[in-house]
Design a protein around this motif. Structure first.
Motif, PDB file in Angstrom:
ATOM      1  N   LEU A   1       0.832  -1.200   0.000  1.00 49.32           N
ATOM      2  CA  LEU A   1       0.000   0.000   0.000  1.00 49.32           C
ATOM      3  C   LEU A   1       0.862   1.245   0.000  1.00 49.32           C
ATOM      4  N   SER A   2       0.409   2.239  -0.732  1.00 49.34           N
ATOM      5  CA  SER A   2       1.023   3.567  -0.672  1.00 49.34           C
ATOM      6  C   SER A   2       0.407   4.310   0.505  1.00 49.34           C
ATOM      7  N   PRO A   3       0.999   5.421   0.925  1.00 47.89           N
ATOM      8  CA  PRO A   3       0.439   6.175   2.065  1.00 47.89           C
ATOM      9  C   PRO A   3      -1.037   6.479   1.861  1.00 47.89           C
ATOM     10  N   GLN A   4      -1.822   6.226   2.921  1.00 47.33           N
ATOM     11  CA  GLN A   4      -3.270   6.431   2.807  1.00 47.33           C
ATOM     12  C   GLN A   4      -3.886   6.681   4.163  1.00 47.33           C
TER      13      GLN A   4
ATOM     14  N   ALA B   1     -14.631   1.246   6.821  1.00 39.89           N
ATOM     15  CA  ALA B   1     -13.376   1.930   6.488  1.00 39.89           C
ATOM     16  C   ALA B   1     -12.944   1.605   5.065  1.00 39.89           C
ATOM     17  N   VAL B   2     -12.591   2.669   4.303  1.00 41.83           N
ATOM     18  CA  VAL B   2     -12.018   2.499   2.958  1.00 41.83           C
ATOM     19  C   VAL B   2     -10.795   3.405   2.853  1.00 41.83           C
ATOM     20  N   GLY B   3      -9.850   3.011   1.998  1.00 37.59           N
ATOM     21  CA  GLY B   3      -8.610   3.768   1.866  1.00 37.59           C
ATOM     22  C   GLY B   3      -8.768   5.009   1.008  1.00 37.59           C
ATOM     23  N   GLN B   4      -8.009   6.040   1.412  1.00 35.83           N
ATOM     24  CA  GLN B   4      -7.931   7.281   0.633  1.00 35.83           C
ATOM     25  C   GLN B   4      -6.454   7.677   0.533  1.00 35.83           C
ATOM     26  N   PRO B   5      -5.875   7.720  -0.694  1.00 29.93           N
ATOM     27  CA  PRO B   5      -4.448   7.991  -0.840  1.00 29.93           C
ATOM     28  C   PRO B   5      -4.061   9.363  -0.290  1.00 29.93           C
TER      29      PRO B   5
ATOM     30  N   GLN C   1     -15.797  11.010   6.340  1.00 26.61           N
ATOM     31  CA  GLN C   1     -15.087  11.510   7.519  1.00 26.61           C
ATOM     32  C   GLN C   1     -13.836  10.684   7.767  1.00 26.61           C
ATOM     33  N   LEU C   2     -12.746  11.349   8.228  1.00 21.74           N
ATOM     34  CA  LEU C   2     -11.475  10.682   8.508  1.00 21.74           C
ATOM     35  C   LEU C   2     -11.610   9.794   9.744  1.00 21.74           C
ATOM     36  N   LEU C   3     -11.261   8.528   9.607  1.00 19.48           N
ATOM     37  CA  LEU C   3     -11.329   7.571  10.708  1.00 19.48           C
ATOM     38  C   LEU C   3      -9.948   7.255  11.268  1.00 19.48           C
ATOM     39  N   VAL C   4      -9.014   6.962  10.380  1.00 18.54           N
ATOM     40  CA  VAL C   4      -7.637   6.646  10.786  1.00 18.54           C
ATOM     41  C   VAL C   4      -6.705   7.425   9.872  1.00 18.54           C
ATOM     42  N   SER C   5      -5.778   8.185  10.483  1.00 21.56           N
ATOM     43  CA  SER C   5      -4.857   9.015   9.716  1.00 21.56           C
ATOM     44  C   SER C   5      -3.566   8.258   9.445  1.00 21.56           C
ATOM     45  N   GLY C   6      -3.065   8.424   8.216  1.00 23.46           N
ATOM     46  CA  GLY C   6      -1.773   7.829   7.868  1.00 23.46           C
ATOM     47  C   GLY C   6      -0.632   8.795   8.048  1.00 23.46           C
ATOM     48  N   ALA C   7      -0.897  10.001   8.599  1.00 25.07           N
ATOM     49  CA  ALA C   7       0.153  11.002   8.840  1.00 25.07           C
ATOM     50  C   ALA C   7       0.314  11.210  10.342  1.00 25.07           C
ATOM     51  N   PHE C   8       1.542  11.142  10.813  1.00 27.55           N
ATOM     52  CA  PHE C   8       1.793  11.392  12.241  1.00 27.55           C
ATOM     53  C   PHE C   8       3.177  12.020  12.386  1.00 27.55           C
TER      54      PHE C   8
ATOM     55  N   LEU D   1       4.536   9.887   6.657  1.00 26.71           N
ATOM     56  CA  LEU D   1       3.374   9.269   6.016  1.00 26.71           C
ATOM     57  C   LEU D   1       3.504   7.754   6.007  1.00 26.71           C
ATOM     58  N   THR D   2       2.390   7.097   6.228  1.00 23.62           N
ATOM     59  CA  THR D   2       2.342   5.638   6.197  1.00 23.62           C
ATOM     60  C   THR D   2       0.982   5.199   5.651  1.00 23.62           C
TER      61      THR D   2
END
Length: 397
Positions: free
Chosen positions: A188-191, A386-390, A223-230, A238-239
Motif C-alpha cells: 500500500l502507498s500512504p493512505q 473503512a475504505v482507503g484514501q491515498p 469523515q477521517l477515521l484513521v490518519s496515515g500522517a503522524f 506518512l504511512t
C-alpha cells in the motif's frame, strides 16, 4: 429394356448356343414361355442371348431335343452378387470388424489430465468423475457433455472456485481454480481510512496509523477515521493506515410476497430418446414418438462422432425428458410475513460484504393488498465502513 431392374433383382444369365437349327431352337423356347432378349448371331452356328435364371434351369431339356449345345457365359444380378459376397464373407466381416474397432477406439476415453489442483482436490475430482462414468475405457457417448461435467464438478466439490473442461480427441483436459488461495501481500502507498457511509462506531481494530474517532462516535460519509500522517505538523511522516472500523449502519427493504404461488417440480418420471444427426437430418434410433408427458423439460447431450483424429459430420444425441408437475403453494398471513422477512434478510446480505452481520430488524409498515403481503423493514447492520484514501506528500516551499 423396361424391366431391366426387375431382371437384375431376380438374376439373369448370358447363354451361348452352338449347332444347327438355331432358329428352330429359339422358336421352341419362345413357344414354351421362356423369355429371352439381346439375341445375337456369331457366325452360322453360334448365337448368344440373355434370359432369366429361373428359365435357365429349364433350357437344357429343350437343347437335348434340338441337338444344340449350350453354355453359360455370364451370370449377373442380386442372387449371384450375394453368392460372391458370401464366398468373400470372411474378408468382408474382417474389414467391417476392423473399421468398427477403429471407430470404437476413436470414441473412447483414453486420458484425463487435471491441472491446477492440489493432490487432495485432484483425488476428489477423479472420484467424482468416476461417479459420472468419466474414466479411461468408457465410451464418450454414455457420459455427460463437457458443460454437464463442469457443472456437476462445481456443484459437488466445495474446494473448487472454477473448473474448465475441454475434450481434445480422446482426452479430457481439466483446468482447476481452487478456493482460499493464499493472498499475495498487498503493498500500500500512504493512505488514510475514511468512512464509506454514515454510521455509529461499534468497534475498531487498527493495525497501522493514528485513530481519529472512538467507539459510539457518529461519523458521516467521507469523515477521517484513521490518519496515515503522524509526527510533526510541518514534516509529518506518512504511512499506509490499515485496520478495520466497524460501524452500525441502517438499511430499508421493501418486500412483496403472494399468499398463493405456482411453480413446477419434477416428479421423478422420465423418458430417454437416442438419435443420430447427419448434418441437419436427425434420425431417431431409440424412443420414438412424442413425449407422453403434458408438462416436461428436455435435457440434451450432444456427442460428436470421431474417426481417428477427424470429427465426422455425425452426432449422437441423448435426450432426457423429465415430467414436471404444477404445484400450488398457499401461505397463511403469518407464514407469508415470516417468509417475507427471511427473503428481505437474504436480499440485504447479498448486497453486503461477507463478514457483515444483521444486528436488528424492525417492521416499519405491513399491508395486505391484491393477495400479497407487503413489508417495509428497517435493518441495523454491523459492517466494516473503512475504505482507503491515498495521501499525497506536499513538497515544502
Amino acid at each position: 429394356m423396361k424391366n431391366q431392374w426387375i431382371e437384375f433383382l431376380y438374376g439373369r444369365v448370358t447363354v451361348r448356343v452352338t449347332g444347327k437349327g438355331l432358329e428352330r431352337f429359339i422358336n421352341v423356347l419362345i413357344r414354351n414361355g421362356l423369355h429371352i432378349w439381346n439375341v445375337k448371331r456369331h457366325g452360322t452356328e453360334t448365337i448368344t442371348f440373355k434370359m432369366r435364371v429361373q428359365d435357365a434351369l429349364k433350357i437344357r431339356r429343350f437343347a437335348r431335343k434340338s441337338g444344340c449345345n449350350i453354355s453359360f457365359l455370364q451370370r449377373t444380378g442380386i442372387p449371384f452378387l450375394l453368392k460372391r459376397l458370401w464366398k468373400n464373407s470372411g474378408f468382408m466381416i474382417g474389414a467391417a470388424t476392423f473399421i468398427f474397432i477403429i471407430f470404437l477406439l476413436s470414441n473412447m476415453i483414453w486420458g484425463i489430465q487435471i491441472k491446477g489442483a492440489k493432490p487432495a482436490t485432484e483425488y476428489q475430482i477423479r472420484k467424482e468423475l468416476d461417479k459420472m462414468g468419466v474414466k479411461i475405457g468408457n465410451i464418450q457417448f454414455f457420459v455427460k457433455n463437457v458443460e454437464g461435467i463442469q457443472r456437476q464438478l462445481t456443484n459437488n466439490i466445495g474446494a473448487l472456485t472454477w473448473v474448465g473442461v475441454e475434450l481434445k480427441g480422446t482426452t479430457y483436459h481439466l483446468q482447476v481454480v481452487e478456493k482460499n488461495e493464499p493472498k499475495k501481500p498487498e503493498i500500500l502507498s500512504p493512505q488514510n481510512l475514511i468512512a464509506k457511509k454514515k454510521a455509529i462506531i461499534y468497534k475498531m481494530f487498527i493495525e497501522n496509523g493514528q485513530k481519529m474517532v472512538d467507539i459510539h462516535d457518529h461519523v458521516e460519509k467521507g469523515q477521517l477515521l484513521v490518519s496515515g500522517a503522524f509526527g510533526q505538523e510541518d514534516k509529518p511522516e506518512l504511512t499506509a493506515a490499515k485496520g478495520e472500523v466497524w460501524g452500525e449502519t441502517w438499511y430499508k427493504s421493501h418486500v412483496e410476497l403472494p399468499l398463493e404461488s405456482k411453480f413446477n417440480v419434477y416428479n421423478g418420471k422420465e423418458e430417454q430418446k437416442h438419435s443420430l444427426v447427419f448434418g441437419k437430418l436427425e434420425v431417431p434410433i431409440w424412443g420414438f414418438g412424442k413425449p407422453k408427458f403434458k408438462h416436461y423439460e428436455i435435457e440434451q447431450n450432444v456427442h460428436k462422432v470421431r474417426f481417428l483424429k477427424w470429427d465426422l459430420p455425425i452426432s449422437y444425441i441423448n435426450k432426457t425428458i423429465r415430467e414436471k408437475e404444477v404445484y400450488e403453494r398457499t401461505y397463511t398471513t403469518s407464514e407469508a410475513e415470516k417468509l417475507a422477512l427471511e427473503l428481505a434478510k437474504k436480499q440485504i446480505k447479498n448486497s453486503l460484504d461477507e463478514d457483515a452481520m444483521i444486528k436488528d430488524e424492525k417492521i416499519l409498515h405491513k399491508a395486505m393488498e391484491n393477495g400479497k403481503v407487503i413489508l417495509d423493514i428497517h435493518f441495523k447492520i454491523i459492517e466494516n465502513i473503512a475504505v482507503g484514501q491515498p495521501i499525497t506528500k506536499e513538497t515544502p516551499e
